[in-house]
Design an enzyme around this catalytic site. Structure first.
Site, mmCIF file in Angstrom:
data_model
loop_
_atom_site.group_PDB
_atom_site.id
_atom_site.type_symbol
_atom_site.label_atom_id
_atom_site.label_comp_id
_atom_site.label_asym_id
_atom_site.label_seq_id
_atom_site.Cartn_x
_atom_site.Cartn_y
_atom_site.Cartn_z
ATOM 1 N N TYR A 1 35.800 31.408 33.060
ATOM 2 C CA TYR A 1 36.146 32.044 31.795
ATOM 3 C C TYR A 1 36.087 31.035 30.646
ATOM 4 O O TYR A 1 36.866 31.095 29.707
ATOM 5 C CB TYR A 1 37.517 32.751 31.895
ATOM 6 N N GLY B 1 41.604 36.848 42.152
ATOM 7 C CA GLY B 1 42.870 36.570 41.484
ATOM 8 C C GLY B 1 43.644 35.361 41.946
ATOM 9 O O GLY B 1 44.657 35.010 41.330
ATOM 10 N N GLU C 1 37.093 38.871 46.328
ATOM 11 C CA GLU C 1 36.255 38.678 45.138
ATOM 12 C C GLU C 1 36.718 37.491 44.295
ATOM 13 O O GLU C 1 37.102 37.652 43.134
ATOM 14 C CB GLU C 1 36.309 39.932 44.253
ATOM 15 N N PRO C 2 36.700 36.296 44.851
ATOM 16 C CA PRO C 2 37.195 35.150 44.076
ATOM 17 C C PRO C 2 36.246 34.761 42.951
ATOM 18 O O PRO C 2 35.028 34.749 43.130
ATOM 19 C CB PRO C 2 37.266 34.022 45.117
ATOM 20 N N ARG D 1 37.688 32.593 39.666
ATOM 21 C CA ARG D 1 38.324 31.358 39.198
ATOM 22 C C ARG D 1 38.472 30.307 40.306
ATOM 23 O O ARG D 1 38.205 29.130 40.092
ATOM 24 C CB ARG D 1 39.713 31.709 38.654
ATOM 25 N N CYS E 1 37.753 28.062 11.925
ATOM 26 C CA CYS E 1 38.563 28.348 10.744
ATOM 27 C C CYS E 1 39.651 29.372 11.074
ATOM 28 O O CYS E 1 39.681 30.463 10.517
ATOM 29 C CB CYS E 1 37.643 28.866 9.651
#
Ligand SMILES: *Cc1c(COP(=O)(O)O)cnc(C)c1O
Length: 427
Positions: A378, A240, A280-281, A283, A349
């Protein structure tokens, strides 16, 4: 380019990733294109390893599950945090050792549980129902499974509501007041060894104090577990830690460690067990290693100055899904003056297919290459084929060399596993 560091820089007005011109990459491999700097990835991992020399670092596979990237991360000594059978499969393929894998998830099927038990991973258990199934499967397979419960610490970090996961109202974790009962039950269950405590309070968190609060909650639980006679092997604070999307600064792993480790050491002193700290990295390992390159198909003066590019939320979901901000630049005009305000939109679209809103940029023209920064986490892992768009290629840069680590999809990839019933094949 403030905040881009030495791995992404302008050479004669052209953006380079390490020693490679992104214009050469697009010429060779086409657009859109994800480009990852191995040098930046190595820097990020080193920063964590130096800040937390005694912690177990589990890379959160969901952030980016490209096999080459995961191989680099597993070889550096990281474990993995997986959230599904597919992620477990990919993590094992990438060389992560099962004893360094934590199988997470709030809705695991019996098949997924069996796969984790057979592989020999740790489990983060999210409900009592899951605990029962895990116990049955462990007994059937003749295994003893080490578990943590994912606890809901009821903490609200300041981040986007869709990535805040430790609130009382969140779907994740055992409710705070049920935690002791859950462990009491687990102690009695065959095939189950309660070994740790897990939480994950959210993502893209820039203020460290909620982590300190969560760590204190984990120790509060650890004290209760010791009273039950459980030896606490690990305390897992989850992932996080946020990154610097906006160029305004963000805490480094060293800043994180400076706030976390003194509390960890001080409270560990008061325990009989000697728990390891797990993190738990996702990002903060992979986010800023990667850019998404996308070509301008049209510039249109309408309600706004729209720049229509060939990548949209099919390849980078974050702006549409989380209102996320990504810095952008014109990769072939890095040293030109910013002249006008543009809104960069994708080819999908949907009106929501906006990548960057109201950005001051040099004059944009058809054929320009836009670089979208900090797209490593992500990004590709949330991509889709919506609108019949083939997924793009991924490239890894190492110094002056580059390697295609995923090929662009072909039209037959759009057909995939589809089957046409016989009667529809007839005229
Ligand atoms: C998503 C997730 C992570 C990684 O979060 P980042 O914000 O990418 O560091 C870690 N642990 C769990 C349980 C997660 O769901």
């Amino acid at each position: 380019m403030p905040g881009c560091g030495s791995m992404f820089r302008s050479v004669d007005g052209v953006l380079h990733v390490e020693g490679v011109s992104v214009l050469d990459l697009v010429k060779e491999l086409g657009s859109p294109l994800y480009v990852t700097s191995r040098g930046r990835l190595e820097e990020n991992m080193k920063a964590y390893m130096q800040a937390f020399p005694d912690a177990r670092l589990l890379y959160a596979v969901k952030a980016n599950n490209n096999l080459s990237i995961m191989k680099i991360i597993s070889r550096a000594g990281f474990g993995a945090d997986v959230f599904s059978d597919g992620e477990l499969y990919l993590a094992l393929l990438a060389g992560f050792k099962p004893e360094k894998i934590l199988f997470n998830g709030n809705s695991k099927s019996e098949e997924e549980i069996r796969m984790g038990v057979r592989a020999g991973t740790y489990f983060s258990v999210d409900s009592i129902d899951e605990l029962h199934v895990l116990s049955e499967v462990a007994v059937e397979e003749g295994e003893e499974v080490k578990i943590a419960f994912r606890i809901n610490p009821d903490i609200s970090p300041e981040t986007h509501p869709k990535i805040s996961t430790g609130l009382r109202t969140s779907k994740f974790g055992i409710p705070w007041e049920e935690v002791a009962n859950a462990y009491r039950l687990a102690v009695e269950m065959p095939g189950i060894v309660p070994a740790g405590i897990h939480c994950h309070i959210g993502s893209q968190i820039l203020d460290i104090s909620p982590f300190v609060e969560a760590l204190n909650r984990l120790f509060d639980v650890a004290e209760v577990l010791e009273d039950m006679g459980i030896d606490v092997e690990f305390l897992d604070l989850g992932g996080g830690l946020g990154i610097d999307y906006e160029g305004k600064g963000s805490p480094t792993p060293a800043d994180f460690a400076a706030k976390i480790l003194p509390v960890f050491e001080e409270r560990k002193e008061r325990l009989n067990s000697n728990p390891e700290l797990w993190l738990e990295p996702g990002r903060s390992i992979i986010g800023n290693t990667t850019i998404l390159l996308t070509k301008v198909n049209a510039v249109k003066k309408a309600y706004k100055n729209f720049v229509a590019v060939d990548a949209g939320f099919n390849l980078l979901m974050r702006p549409a899904m989380y209102n996320a901000y990504h810095r952008v630049a014109i990769a072939n005009k890095m040293d030109r003056e910013e002249e006008e305000v543009y809104t960069i939109v994708g080819p999908i679209c949907e009106s929501g297919d906006v990548l960057a809103e109201d950005r001051k940029l040099p004059r944009v023209e058809r054929g320009d290459i836009i670089a979208i920064f900090d797209a490593g986490a992500y990004g590709f892992s949330m991509s889709s084929q919506y609108n019949g768009r083939r997924r793009c290629a991924e490239v890894l840069v190492e110094g002056n060399k580059y390697y295609v680590i995923r090929e662009r999809e072909s039209y037959t990839d759009l057909v995939g596993k589809q089957v046409i019933p016989e009667h529809l094949l007839k005229e």
